[in-house]
Design an enzyme around this catalytic site. Sequence first.
Site, PDB file in Angstrom:
ATOM      1  N   SER A  17     -57.056  -5.537 -15.398  1.00 47.84           N
ATOM      2  CA  SER A  17     -56.223  -6.459 -14.626  1.00 47.84           C
ATOM      3  C   SER A  17     -56.787  -7.864 -14.778  1.00 47.84           C
ATOM      4  CB  SER A  17     -56.216  -6.060 -13.146  1.00 47.84           C
ATOM      5  OG  SER A  17     -55.442  -4.905 -12.960  1.00 47.84           O
ATOM      6  N   LYS A  26     -48.161  -6.735 -12.568  1.00 43.65           N
ATOM      7  CA  LYS A  26     -49.228  -6.249 -11.683  1.00 43.65           C
ATOM      8  C   LYS A  26     -49.400  -7.212 -10.498  1.00 43.65           C
ATOM      9  CE  LYS A  26     -52.947  -3.897 -10.337  1.00 43.65           C
ATOM     10  NZ  LYS A  26     -54.258  -3.636 -10.912  1.00 43.65           N
ATOM     11  N   LYS A  81     -58.511 -11.903  -4.430  1.00 40.73           N
ATOM     12  CA  LYS A  81     -58.576 -12.349  -5.829  1.00 40.73           C
ATOM     13  C   LYS A  81     -57.198 -12.215  -6.494  1.00 40.73           C
ATOM     14  CE  LYS A  81     -59.454  -9.741  -9.258  1.00 40.73           C
ATOM     15  NZ  LYS A  81     -59.896  -8.777 -10.262  1.00 40.73           N
TER      16      LYS A  81
END
Lengths: 292, 292
Positions: free
Chosen positions: B95, B169, B237
Amino acid sequence: MTKEKVAFLGTGLMGFPMALNLTRSGVPLTVWNRTQTKANPLALEGAKVASNIVDAVKEADIVISMMSDGPTVLAVIEDVLQSLKPEALWVDMSSTKPAEGRLQAAILLEQNITHLDAPVSGGTKGAEDASLAIMVGGCRDNFERARPIFKMMGRPVHVGPSGTGQLSKLCNQTIVAVTIGAVAEAMLLASEGGADPTALRSALKGGFADSTILQQHGQRMTDGNFVPGGLSKFQLKDLDNVLAEATLVNLSLPMTEDVRNRFAYFVSEMDGAEKDHSGLFLELKARNGRAS
Amino acid sequence: MTKEKVAFLGTGLMGFPMALNLTRSGVPLTVWNRTQTKANPLALEGAKVASNIVDAVKEADIVISMMSDGPTVLAVIEDVLQSLKPEALWVDMSSTKPAEGRLQAAILLEQNITHLDAPVSGGTKGAEDASLAIMVGGCRDNFERARPIFKMMGRPVHVGPSGTGQLSKLCNQTIVAVTIGAVAEAMLLASEGGADPTALRSALKGGFADSTILQQHGQRMTDGNFVPGGLSKFQLKDLDNVLAEATLVNLSLPMTEDVRNRFAYFVSEMDGAEKDHSGLFLELKARNGRAS
């Protein structure tokens, strides 16, 4: 045990199919509607159609009301309060403020009439299919008494004391509204960033981000289809009710407040009142200077 | 058609079970991990374990990377760039930011190496069960080439050009974070208003407000169980990455911004970094002066 006689007040878009399911299930049913012609077809299914509201309720063991809002329910209760049978149970399945539900219960209690607030979720399709989610506030004894009747219309759950059925409906509405806002941001970011929103929804299916809102309302956003569905003006009314209840218990709900203000803008400044609540996507585009 | 040889770089919590599923499916597999001992058990399942990264990739037709973040992936690419086979396909399943995915693709393209960004959702359980949602950005030809490999690890969907796998994502993460915020408000309003939150979740099951977040994260809130699960510092994050990408395409996402700021507060001021992201409920309680 003899079957309890039921009066059903308000045979509109939701009430009609709910009453239909009751009479088809063999409940001794009397129906009443302010415009009687809307109730008449239920006579063909075995229900009695009362021409005035006192006749509808005077023999009833259980009275069900399905009105447009809380003040209408209160007016109807005042109209018949002196005509109700002792030990009758009033079940209000309309969507009202929790405080209105508690007030109904208090007014009826003075006449020794019990009460449940039991709003529903699932729309006309859920009403027709007898698959409504029924959120019930009030004493558990009364819930058990009404449960066989509820089960003819959907899936009842007892959530707590008077008013908490309505409170649960509001919790439902706040989750729906904020999730629409989340899906709108994801759909707009995806398309502006070059991803295919339809493929994205497919990819997210079954994961943590998935929901009926993502799949159905997300598709509406991609298609630009804001034909209701769930009206934005009702979503706004519900969110105002959420915030009124939050104020009563001294809570600040930042996401609900934010999405309420954005629906208010969409309704008053963007001609959104009669559009589907997924139209919040249009508000998000507008604030970003994107064309609808 | 001869089977393509695969190199798998990074056999951590996610990568290990993903690589295991590949070798058990009969893929000719070489694995590498910075700490080799973590990769060694895969030798018992038929994989070659490379002791240095160049040996891992030099014969590979497809290179899969599963690293902790974008800079780590870029460092690994730089390490092996001159050792890759011509016509190799690099598939980054880590990711990262979308911009990092596009940068990987550009660096590889200069050496005539193709690239897909293919981050996953579903956690270690999804990795073990080969049920990961795999969101894939890049050319469709390359997607089709990698699809048989992807299907051994989960459910791949091609969502658009380079970077859009990572973008998808991020869309997933923004929906998850905002929905957690919505569920937190509903759970707090329900309990403060006297409704039973567990009964409420049951009542809402199957309706428009229902989601995995409502059922799983909602229960965590009611139980006060914030053992991760999904770490709040990672949620923060991810939300920072969402907003960075939104800025690149000149978008303001009000709900994402709001929930990002609240996670930042939870992480930095409420010792929330290592708590589950459903701990946003604690932030909501704190801002309302309620004890945790």
